[in-house]
Scaffold this motif. Structure first.
Motif, mmCIF file in Angstrom:
data_model
loop_
_atom_site.group_PDB
_atom_site.id
_atom_site.type_symbol
_atom_site.label_atom_id
_atom_site.label_comp_id
_atom_site.label_asym_id
_atom_site.label_seq_id
_atom_site.Cartn_x
_atom_site.Cartn_y
_atom_site.Cartn_z
ATOM 1 N N TRP A 576 0.834 -1.207 0.000
ATOM 2 C CA TRP A 576 0.000 0.000 0.000
ATOM 3 C C TRP A 576 0.872 1.262 0.000
ATOM 4 O O TRP A 576 0.575 2.238 -0.687
ATOM 5 C CB TRP A 576 -0.912 0.023 1.231
ATOM 6 N N ILE A 577 1.953 1.211 0.792
ATOM 7 C CA ILE A 577 2.852 2.366 0.875
ATOM 8 C C ILE A 577 3.538 2.606 -0.465
ATOM 9 O O ILE A 577 3.642 3.743 -0.947
ATOM 10 C CB ILE A 577 3.893 2.134 1.990
ATOM 11 N N LEU A 578 4.028 1.535 -1.096
ATOM 12 C CA LEU A 578 4.678 1.664 -2.404
ATOM 13 C C LEU A 578 3.717 2.203 -3.452
ATOM 14 O O LEU A 578 4.095 3.019 -4.305
ATOM 15 C CB LEU A 578 5.223 0.302 -2.839
ATOM 16 N N ALA A 579 2.470 1.774 -3.404
ATOM 17 C CA ALA A 579 1.470 2.288 -4.350
ATOM 18 C C ALA A 579 1.252 3.783 -4.131
ATOM 19 O O ALA A 579 1.160 4.561 -5.097
ATOM 20 C CB ALA A 579 0.158 1.530 -4.183
ATOM 21 N N ALA A 588 2.690 -3.772 -7.093
ATOM 22 C CA ALA A 588 1.925 -4.926 -7.567
ATOM 23 C C ALA A 588 2.677 -6.225 -7.277
ATOM 24 O O ALA A 588 2.083 -7.227 -6.852
ATOM 25 C CB ALA A 588 1.662 -4.790 -9.066
ATOM 26 N N GLN A 589 4.002 -6.196 -7.490
ATOM 27 C CA GLN A 589 4.786 -7.396 -7.216
ATOM 28 C C GLN A 589 4.826 -7.680 -5.715
ATOM 29 O O GLN A 589 4.819 -8.842 -5.282
ATOM 30 C CB GLN A 589 6.201 -7.237 -7.758
ATOM 31 N N CYS A 618 -6.128 -0.518 -3.020
ATOM 32 C CA CYS A 618 -4.771 -0.530 -3.566
ATOM 33 C C CYS A 618 -4.739 -1.255 -4.911
ATOM 34 O O CYS A 618 -4.156 -0.763 -5.883
ATOM 35 C CB CYS A 618 -3.831 -1.207 -2.574
ATOM 36 N N GLU A 619 -5.375 -2.412 -4.977
ATOM 37 C CA GLU A 619 -5.379 -3.164 -6.235
ATOM 38 C C GLU A 619 -6.069 -2.384 -7.347
ATOM 39 O O GLU A 619 -5.578 -2.344 -8.486
ATOM 40 C CB GLU A 619 -6.059 -4.515 -6.033
ATOM 41 N N SER A 620 -7.201 -1.761 -7.058
ATOM 42 C CA SER A 620 -7.921 -0.975 -8.075
ATOM 43 C C SER A 620 -7.059 0.164 -8.592
ATOM 44 O O SER A 620 -7.017 0.440 -9.804
ATOM 45 C CB SER A 620 -9.219 -0.427 -7.490
ATOM 46 N N ARG A 624 -5.538 0.662 -12.405
ATOM 47 C CA ARG A 624 -5.834 1.882 -13.177
ATOM 48 C C ARG A 624 -4.552 2.471 -13.755
ATOM 49 O O ARG A 624 -4.534 2.928 -14.905
ATOM 50 C CB ARG A 624 -6.531 2.899 -12.273
ATOM 51 N N HIS A 625 -3.464 2.455 -12.975
ATOM 52 C CA HIS A 625 -2.208 3.038 -13.449
ATOM 53 C C HIS A 625 -1.467 2.124 -14.412
ATOM 54 O O HIS A 625 -0.863 2.596 -15.383
ATOM 55 C CB HIS A 625 -1.302 3.354 -12.254
ATOM 56 N N LEU A 626 -1.471 0.831 -14.143
ATOM 57 C CA LEU A 626 -0.652 -0.105 -14.913
ATOM 58 C C LEU A 626 -1.410 -0.783 -16.049
ATOM 59 O O LEU A 626 -0.792 -1.247 -17.016
ATOM 60 C CB LEU A 626 -0.095 -1.194 -13.986
#
Length: 731
Positions: A576-579, A588-589, A618-620, A624-626
């Motif tokens: 979550w922090i990396l996102a 994601a990884q 976080c996944e959504s 959206r970005h990737l």
């Protein structure tokens, strides 16, 4: 599956360990030794296996799923007292895990359809006429006798003068290794001829031995009778009383349980030394402490003697009271600088605690003590193989002891907490209701606080944050009024978590209090949770750099504690922090890496609503970005890590390119146990395996196995690579 069968003392365990050590390189996911001798309850077999291989979720389906894609060897040692349960577990796992191999030892076959049986025979013995020194030394039984006798008396050698007596002795002992070893140690005080003469007298008694056991077992029993008779009366009594321990014990435990009557407390250390000299006991050093252990065959013999004396119940009651004291002290001292020590000690004493609980639940009128012991261990849930094991004992004890006591009230809220950790909120409700009723009847403020606390925790897990906060505030007031800062800290931690998840402005102050209180107490396991919740709070407030540093610190502590549930939460939070910091593909990884750990404990975020919403957001955001394709590719890369690799990736450690299994360059020790790190240091100093064994007072075979595991875990092929990796540390 291969099962090694044979009489007790013939060397099945040693052979299994040797096979496992020599084949370790063939199993990339490890060789796992599971000693079943201390396990009395067959329904804990799956949990014991799961805990050993790193799958804390205890049910068979989850264990099979966890092992499904792994290539590993399970060594199930001492199956004879649980033949049906071992057969069922082995059959189910072999059917579900294609690359699994099982090596078992048992005094009888397990009767599986695909089981291969290897009867381990005694050592070959010389022909009766073979009395020359050169001829005798060609025989393995004679060589074993000479080796063990020389360990006792350095100058001992088989020579022309004693070779005939040695040959006769080995023949009379039927080549049983344990019997030969027990006889060899007698050269300390007797000549070989004197040993043979005394043995001769003893074996005349075997004609009156049990008729329903194999001749070799009679021979071993005869030798043990003889060894027992060579002990003093005090040594015999201590041998008998030591048989109550399961999995070993230390001096403090022995003095508490075994001294009294004819065994004077002040003489116990001397008596232990005498029993060790006579090969009845073994000791191993653990830091500054010494732990005493007894071979299972010798322990069984001592137990039979104790039962025959009629003193078994009295000694078991002493053992029970020692376990009660152990559990009470661990609870009283858990929130302190000794927290990690207690966690390790309770894990080490698991066999003794289980034995005491089984006694309490099989002896009429003793279930109250099982409630007391199991409830006191709430503070060290990692010492159980899983929350399910703690629930197993409490459920049985609660079903047997219906006395409406304060002990029962405490056990009820502890059991409710354990079933909540298993994800069973419905099972917790009636437990908490009964706890509250009993506590109100007795006016027991401590258990009223427990009921309020766990009810609040239940609301937190369900995602009802407002209700959780109100109940936890009530629990905190009650806990503080009682003056128990460890209980109060747990409530403050859960209040802080609730405040963070509901964006309450009080979250930062609560997190600061949680971190400050646990740090000042030097309670490392608690600090790991304080770091986790504080990192989440800083992430919420946009302080992403500080949040990432704290979350990685939490991961490191989780690895030290072997807390896989906490590790999953920490790697999840790091994603979550990396996102939030726009490292989208790495996030994601990392989500995929967290999935590895969630999967390893047999659970998912779907049962933890207090975390599931943040995961979904976080996944959504990452999709959206990737885009779905890039996100899924990164997630799959992370989900293909091993648990060790997932932790290394979370710690942002560079992975070795081209390795079959990535290894962190910056901290190679992260995947090694404490003992393996200690041995790696000695390898780096240039010590051979024999020198390492001598330095650590372990067998060379054990040292060989440890070095092999180190090479496998680090994907090294030579000792030189260990030396190179440790060089910067030594500088």
């Amino acid at each position: 599956m291969l099962t090694l069968t044979g009489v007790g003392g013939v060397g099945k365990t040693r052979l299994a360990r040797r096979i496992a050590a020599e084949m370790a390189r063939e199993f990339p996911d490890g060789v796992w030794l599971i000693d079943l001798a201390p396990l009395m309850a067959g329904d804990l077999l799956a949990e014991t296996v799961a805990g050993t291989v790193g799958c804390p979720w205890p049910d068979m389906a989850s264990l099979a799923e966890y092992l499904r894609d792994k290539k590993l060897l399970l060594v199930l040692d001492n199956c004879e007292h649980l033949p049906v349960q071992c057969a069922v577990l082995a059959g189910d796992l072999l059917a579900a895990v294609p690359e699994l191999r099982i090596l078992a030892t048992s005094r009888q076959p397990l009767h599986l359809a695909d089981e291969a049986i290897l009867d381990v025979p005694p050592l070959t013995v010389p022909e009766a006429a073979e009395g020359s020194m050169d001829g005798a030394l060609q025989n393995e039984a004679v060589r074993l006798f000479e080796d063990r006798a020389a360990s006792a008396v350095h100058e001992f050698r088989v020579n022309d003068a004693n070779s005939m007596a040695v040959v006769q002795l080995c023949r009379r002992l039927d080549g049983i290794p344990l019997a030969i070893e027990l006889a060899a140690v007698r050269v300390l005080v007797l000549s070989v001829e004197q040993i043979l003469e005394r043995l001769d007298d003893r074996f005349r008694l075997l004609t009156k031995g049990p008729s329903n056991v194999p001749p070799r077992q009679k021979t071993l029993r005869g030798l043990l009778d003889w060894s027992y008779d060579l002990c003093s009366a005090e040594e015999q009594l201590l041998w008998e009383r030591l048989s109550v321990f399961s999995g070993g014990c230390d001096l403090e435990a022995i003095e508490h349980v075994c001294s009294g009557d004819e065994v004077v407390s002040g003489k116990v250390p001397h008596l232990l030394a005498q029993l060790e000299d006579k090969s009845i006991l073994q000791h191993r050093e653990q830091g500054s402490a010494v732990r005493f252990e007894m071979l299972d065959t010798l322990r069984e013999y001592g137990w039979e003697r104790l039962v025959a004396s009629g003193q078994d119940k009295a000694i078991r009651l002493r053992h029970r009271d020692w376990c009660r004291s152990l559990a009470a002290r661990s609870e009283a001292e858990w929130f302190s600088e000794h927290q990690m020590d207690w966690l390790g000690r309770l894990t080490q004493e698991q066999g003794n605690v289980r034995s005491a609980l089984e006694f309490c639940l099989s002896e009429p009128g003793e279930a109250w003590a099982a409630l007391e012991i199991a409830a006191a261990m709430w503070s060290h849930r990692l010492s159980w193989s899983s929350p399910s094991e703690g629930h197993h004992w409490l459920e049985r004890a609660l079903a047997q002891d219906h006395e409406p006591s304060t002990i029962r009230a405490k056990a009820l809220w502890v059991d409710a907490w354990l079933v909540l950790l298993r994800g069973d909120a419905d099972a917790a409700k009636p437990l908490l209701e009964e706890c509250r009723t009993l506590a109100e009847r007795h006016g027991d403020e401590a258990q009223l606080a427990g009921a309020a606390h766990i009810t609040g925790f239940s609301a937190l897990l369900a995602g009802d944050f407002a209700q959780a906060f109100a109940l936890l505030e009530e629990a905190l007031a009650r806990r503080r009024a009682l003056g128990n800062r460890g209980h109060a800290w747990v409530v403050i931690f859960q209040l802080a978590m609730t405040a963070v998840l509901m964006d309450d402005p009080r979250s930062s102050a609560l997190c600061e209090e949680v971190l400050e209180t646990s740090s000042s107490a030097k309670a490392e396991w608690s600090v790991s949770y304080a770091l986790w919740v504080t990192a989440l709070d800083r992430w919420r407030r946009g302080d992403l750099r500080s949040a990432g540093t704290m979350m990685r610190d939490a991961v490191r502590l989780k690895l030290r504690c072997n807390d896989h549930l906490g590790l999953a939460q920490s790697i999840e939070g790091l994603a979550w922090i990396l996102a939030g910091d726009e490292h989208h593909e790495q996030a994601a990884q990392t989500l995929g890496a967290a999935h590895v750990v969630w999967r390893s404990i047999g659970t998912s975020l779907s049962g933890l609503r207090h975390l599931a919403d943040a995961h979904d957001r976080c996944e959504s955001e990452l999709r959206r970005h990737l885009g779905d394709e890039t996100f899924e590719a990164a997630f799959i890369r992370g989900s293909e890590f091993t648990l060790e690799q997932a932790a290394a990736y979370a710690l942002d450690e560079k992975l070795v390119r081209g390795a079959a299994s990535p290894r962190p360059e910056s901290d190679v020790t992260s995947v090694l146990t404490r003992r393996e790190r200690e041995i790696a240091e000695l390898v780096a100093k240039g010590l051979s395996n024999k020198q390492i064994a001598d330095a650590l007072v372990i067998s060379q075979r054990t040292a060989d196995c440890h070095v092999g595991n180190i090479l496998r875990k680090l994907n090294f092929t030579s000792r030189a690579q260990i030396v190179k990796s440790w060089a910067p540390r030594r500088e």
